[in-house]
Design a protein around this motif. Structure first.
Motif, mmCIF file in Angstrom:
data_model
loop_
_atom_site.group_PDB
_atom_site.id
_atom_site.type_symbol
_atom_site.label_atom_id
_atom_site.label_comp_id
_atom_site.label_asym_id
_atom_site.label_seq_id
_atom_site.Cartn_x
_atom_site.Cartn_y
_atom_site.Cartn_z
ATOM 1 N N PHE A 699 0.825 -1.205 0.000
ATOM 2 C CA PHE A 699 0.000 0.000 0.000
ATOM 3 C C PHE A 699 0.862 1.258 0.000
ATOM 4 C CE2 PHE A 699 -1.967 3.444 2.434
ATOM 5 C CZ PHE A 699 -3.073 3.690 1.633
ATOM 6 N N ASP A 700 1.928 1.275 0.790
ATOM 7 C CA ASP A 700 2.785 2.462 0.842
ATOM 8 C C ASP A 700 3.373 2.766 -0.535
ATOM 9 O OD1 ASP A 700 2.233 2.672 3.521
ATOM 10 O OD2 ASP A 700 4.076 1.678 4.191
ATOM 11 N N ALA A 701 3.757 1.698 -1.258
ATOM 12 C CA ALA A 701 4.290 1.902 -2.612
ATOM 13 C C ALA A 701 3.182 2.346 -3.573
ATOM 14 C CB ALA A 701 4.946 0.616 -3.106
ATOM 15 N N ARG A 705 3.021 5.866 -5.715
ATOM 16 C CA ARG A 705 2.821 5.929 -7.160
ATOM 17 C C ARG A 705 1.614 6.784 -7.522
ATOM 18 N NH1 ARG A 705 0.853 0.965 -10.910
ATOM 19 N NH2 ARG A 705 -1.081 1.590 -9.885
ATOM 20 N N ALA A 706 0.539 6.676 -6.697
ATOM 21 C CA ALA A 706 -0.655 7.477 -6.970
ATOM 22 C C ALA A 706 -0.341 8.968 -6.899
ATOM 23 C CB ALA A 706 -1.757 7.115 -5.986
ATOM 24 N N GLY A 707 0.517 9.364 -5.951
ATOM 25 C CA GLY A 707 0.901 10.772 -5.847
ATOM 26 C C GLY A 707 1.638 11.248 -7.083
ATOM 27 N N LYS A 708 2.485 10.412 -7.639
ATOM 28 C CA LYS A 708 3.213 10.779 -8.857
ATOM 29 C C LYS A 708 2.258 10.864 -10.050
ATOM 30 C CE LYS A 708 7.562 8.666 -7.320
ATOM 31 N NZ LYS A 708 8.557 7.593 -7.592
ATOM 32 N N LEU A 709 1.292 9.942 -10.102
ATOM 33 C CA LEU A 709 0.328 9.971 -11.205
ATOM 34 C C LEU A 709 -0.510 11.244 -11.176
ATOM 35 C CD1 LEU A 709 -0.895 6.250 -11.142
ATOM 36 C CD2 LEU A 709 0.481 7.341 -12.929
ATOM 37 N N ASP A 715 -7.475 14.777 -14.721
ATOM 38 C CA ASP A 715 -8.559 14.078 -14.038
ATOM 39 C C ASP A 715 -9.193 13.037 -14.946
ATOM 40 O OD1 ASP A 715 -8.104 15.584 -11.809
ATOM 41 O OD2 ASP A 715 -9.726 17.017 -12.189
ATOM 42 N N ALA A 716 -9.360 13.373 -16.211
ATOM 43 C CA ALA A 716 -9.959 12.433 -17.155
ATOM 44 C C ALA A 716 -9.082 11.197 -17.327
ATOM 45 C CB ALA A 716 -10.189 13.114 -18.502
ATOM 46 N N GLN A 717 -7.751 11.409 -17.409
ATOM 47 C CA GLN A 717 -6.840 10.267 -17.545
ATOM 48 C C GLN A 717 -6.870 9.387 -16.287
ATOM 49 O OE1 GLN A 717 -3.326 12.646 -18.432
ATOM 50 N NE2 GLN A 717 -3.242 11.787 -20.502
ATOM 51 N N MET A 718 -6.936 10.024 -15.119
ATOM 52 C CA MET A 718 -7.007 9.259 -13.874
ATOM 53 C C MET A 718 -8.290 8.426 -13.835
ATOM 54 S SD MET A 718 -4.278 9.766 -12.021
ATOM 55 C CE MET A 718 -4.867 9.070 -10.498
ATOM 56 N N GLU A 719 -9.399 9.023 -14.254
ATOM 57 C CA GLU A 719 -10.683 8.334 -14.241
ATOM 58 C C GLU A 719 -10.668 7.142 -15.190
ATOM 59 O OE1 GLU A 719 -14.507 7.565 -13.015
ATOM 60 O OE2 GLU A 719 -13.285 9.249 -12.301
ATOM 61 N N PRO A 723 -8.347 4.176 -12.080
ATOM 62 C CA PRO A 723 -9.522 4.395 -11.212
ATOM 63 C C PRO A 723 -9.260 4.085 -9.732
ATOM 64 C CG PRO A 723 -9.797 2.413 -12.543
ATOM 65 C CD PRO A 723 -8.597 3.116 -13.091
ATOM 66 N N ALA A 724 -8.489 3.049 -9.439
ATOM 67 C CA ALA A 724 -8.203 2.720 -8.038
ATOM 68 C C ALA A 724 -7.335 3.800 -7.396
ATOM 69 C CB ALA A 724 -7.525 1.358 -7.935
ATOM 70 N N SER A 725 -6.358 4.288 -8.142
ATOM 71 C CA SER A 725 -5.502 5.366 -7.622
ATOM 72 C C SER A 725 -6.316 6.637 -7.412
ATOM 73 C CB SER A 725 -4.344 5.632 -8.578
ATOM 74 O OG SER A 725 -3.494 4.503 -8.670
ATOM 75 N N ARG A 726 -7.297 6.894 -8.302
ATOM 76 C CA ARG A 726 -8.151 8.073 -8.139
ATOM 77 C C ARG A 726 -8.956 7.979 -6.840
ATOM 78 N NH1 ARG A 726 -13.169 8.670 -8.330
ATOM 79 N NH2 ARG A 726 -13.500 6.612 -9.256
#
Length: 738
Positions: A699-701, A705-709, A715-719, A723-726
């Motif tokens: 989870f920490d990793a 990674r989600a912070g870098k993304l 927002d559209a690319q994240m969606e 989706p899990a990182s969003r």
């Protein structure tokens, strides 16, 4: 429950180890002293092995200790022997495979839906749970062995002939001994020479006179209870040797040192046959001829000062070993008090846990000699401070000018919970305020408290001229009947109890207003929420609540173990500042009942409850394995239900990972679940393609990674792609701190 009894036996056995080692050292120092002194010291060991209680004294040589039962959490759990064996089997498997630290044990209790409840425990608690059965088995075997040995010995006494009194001759024994406790009899071999009988009989009579058979039987009972302790076996053996040598010395003193040669020769000739009676607690026979002969060879009549010095050492050592270190008494101490204008304050230090293990502090309103209202805070033995604050509230006229006193706010809190109880009491009109009092207490003044004690901490009296005039705290504590002559009084008092209450894990302590009303239910909340902005304090008056808060008037309604409702604001006719429904396991999970969708909130967090139970059921088996995949395979149906929750399951697991330390089997299963759901949603769940030792590490990793993304993608690319990182990033944004 035998598990708590077993823990107490372990505590007694641990203490006895220190005592036995001290006695062994004393035996070396008293090697030249009469053996009866060494025998006396074994009585101390016997007391420690059989008595869970001991007096306290400052001279105790024993170390301070905390009973293991205080940290044991399975005492009130009903767990079958089969489930106990399964838990021990699982713990052994985890130990062999590196271990995960926590075991999940099925109990014999069921939840509302009929499913078995599980309890989490540490390794040592599992061993205690399983160890009780091993301990009981060992005691049973000791008892069986004793009975069989006694029956075997009795068989060898068939045809024994009476010599005189309680002395018998037998053809089938090779060594003299005493048999019995309440009516002991002396048995001699028929082959024993006439000249040897006199001092052998004296020896055995000395055993009877000193009650040695009864002492040995008690020590064998202690050995049967503490059979797992090797030092107790050593003590049992050395006790027998010291008793034999002490009786030898008594015979020599009476008959003279001239018989030592014949006596020693008899010991050598009678050395056979000892094995017959060695394990029989009701038989007391000859043994250790070599040691006894050496002791007789070096025996000299002791001088008086040697005996007195040895006796003094034994008495001092016995006192130091028979007593426990003196513990701090339960106490209440007035620290500080002050009054500024209409503001009054008093602080107390509290120490509980010995006899008084809990308490209740009451804020009471007395009118015309009766208590008409009472609010309270509960104290467990973990509470160390009590803080009391009283504020007189003045009425304001139409122009905003302060007038007469209209009410009083009493705020009480303890460091145990970090919260406080705020209670509002109206004041009577046209009453003279006699004053606020804790005047009888001096800063630093300490009081010992015991279960059943009640002490007035502070009081404020109002009088129309007919009632109480003397109301200091000491007087009201010693003469509580004075309250029944009071016209009007605000009283704060503490009652103490011997009941051990576990500490609260909620944000607020269990404060109660003393009323008898029905509990608020979730169905009630749904119905009341339909009124929307029209909801008032009065809508909740019929439900049971407790008062808490700091600076606001707050009511808390405890719905069940998962939900509570809080109302805050000015109280009375004022519109509530908020009406919040909380999901207890997550302090940041709440909604405003008047404006938010209550049913949607409950659907989400009821799903959380189901997810929690499914995860708990999954870690219960197969037991010996530490591989998360084996547990998932064993509970495929439960795992499929978890994956079906999709985003809700992700939010639940992410919330658990936010708390940290999810390094056990459950954490590993949650990480696999998150990866599978993320993959089903169309996201690559493995940051940088690495493998991770624990779920928390994954989870920490993933969070990193989600912070870098977030910095690289719209927002559209994240969606679309992540989706899990969003979902994770949205949760992070809602946290009070990041």
């Amino acid at each position: 429950m035998f598990d708590t009894l077993f823990l107490q036996i372990l505590d007694m056995s641990r203490t006895a180890c220190f005592v036995i080692l001290a006695v062994l050292l004393a035996r070396l120092l008293l090697k030249r002293a009469p053996r009866i002194l060494s025998c006396a010291l074994w009585w101390v060991v016997l007391f420690r092995l059989l008595s869970p209680w001991a007096p306290e004294a400052p001279l105790s040589l024993l170390p301070e200790r905390t009973p293991a039962a205080e940290a044991y959490t399975l005492a009130d759990k009903q767990i079958s022997p089969a489930d106990t064996a399964q838990a021990a089997y699982q713990a052994a498997g985890d130990l062999l495979n590196g271990g995960i630290g926590i075991q999940h044990i099925r109990t014999m209790e069921t939840d509302e839906s009929g499913h078995p409840e599980y309890v989490s425990s540490s390794w040592w608690e599992v061993w205690v749970l399983a160890g009780q059965y091993l301990w009981l088995t060992g005691m049973a075997l000791m008892g069986v062995y004793s009975i069989l040995s006694y029956c075997r010995l009795r068989g060898k006494l068939v045809g024994a002939l009476g010599l005189r009194d309680n002395i018998y001759l037998s053809d089938y024994i090779a060594s003299p001994f005493v048999l019995g406790i309440f009516s002991p009899k002396i048995y001699l071999p028929s082959s024993l020479a006439e000249r040897e009988r006199e001092y052998i009989i004296l020896h055995e009579q000395q055993h009877i006179r000193r009650l040695d058979p009864a002492v040995k039987a008690l020590f064998f009972l202690a050995l049967s209870i503490h059979w797992f302790n090797p030092l107790v076996w050593l003590a049992f053996i050395l006790l027998g040797k010291d008793m034999e040598m002490s009786c030898d010395e008594a015979v020599i003193r009476k008959m003279g040192s001239g018989i030592r040669a014949d006596y020693s020769a008899s010991l050598l000739s009678l050395a056979t046959g000892r094995r017959i009676i060695a394990g029989t607690p009701l038989a007391f026979g000859e043994g250790d001829p070599k040691g006894r002969i050496k002791n007789l060879a070096r025996w000299k009549k002791p001088v008086l000062w040697t005996v007195l010095a040895g006796a003094g050492v034994c008495i001092l050592l016995a006192v130091c070993l028979l007593t426990n270190p003196r513990q701090e008494k339960d106490s209440l101490c007035f620290i500080w008090g002050d009054s500024i204008s209409n503001h009054y304050r008093a602080d107390f230090a509290l120490s509980l846990g010995e006899e008084a293990k809990s308490g209740t502090v009451y804020a009471e309103q007395w009118s015309r000699g009766e208590c008409v209202r009472s609010s309270s805070i509960l104290l467990t033995r973990y509470a160390a401070e009590i803080h009391i604050q009283i504020d007189l509230l003045q009425n304001e006229d139409s122009e905003g000018n302060s007038g007469s006193f209209g009410g009083i706010n009493i705020q009480m809190n303890s460091d145990q919970y970090g919260g406080s109880l705020l209670t509002y009491f109206p004041l009577p009109e046209d009453r003279e305020i006699i004053g606020w009092s804790f005047s009888s207490y001096e800063p630093g003044e300490e009081f010992t408290v015991c279960p059943g004690d009640s002490r007035v901490l502070a009081a404020m009296a109002f009088d129309a001229g007919q009632g109480i005039r003397v109301f200091d705290c000491e007087t009201l504590t010693d003469e509580p009947e004075r309250l029944h002559t009071a016209d009007y009084m605000i009283l704060i008092r503490a009652d103490f109890s011997g009941e051990d209450i576990p500490p609260s894990t909620d944000e607020a302590a269990p404060f109660h207003d003393g009323t008898s009303k029905r509990a608020l239910t979730l169905e009630d909340v749904i119905t009341l929420s339909e009124k929307g902005e029209a909801l008032t304090w009065a809508d909740f008056n019929e439900y049971d609540y407790y008062e808490t808060g700091s600076g606001l008037y707050i009511r808390a309604y405890d719905i069940d173990e998962n939900y509570s409702l809080w109302i805050g604001g000015g109280g009375g006719a004022q519109v509530p500042l908020y009406i919040h429904l909380f999901y207890k396991p997550d302090p940041y999970a709440f909604i405003e009942v008047r404006t938010d969708d209550v049913e949607a909130f409950l659907r989400k967090y009821n799903a959380y409850i189901d997810i929690k139970e499914l995860l708990l059921s999954m870690v219960s088996s197969p037991g010996l394995s530490s591989s998360p995949g084996d547990y998932i395979s064993e509970h495929r149906e439960a795992y499929d239900k978890l994956t079906a929750y999709e985003e809700i399951a992700l939010e639940y697991c992410f919330g658990q990972f936010f708390q940290g330390e999810q390094t056990d089997l459950r954490g590993s299963i949650m990480a696999i679940l998150c990866r599978d759901i993320a993959e089903n949603l169309g996201e690559d769940p493995e940051p940088q393609g690495k493998t991770y030792a624990t779920g928390q590490e994954w989870f920490d990793a993933f969070r990193e990674r989600a912070g870098k993304l977030r910095a690289e993608c719209s927002d559209a690319q994240m969606e679309e792609s992540w989706p899990a990182s969003r979902i994770l990033l949205d949760m992070i944004e809602r946290l009070p701190t990041q």
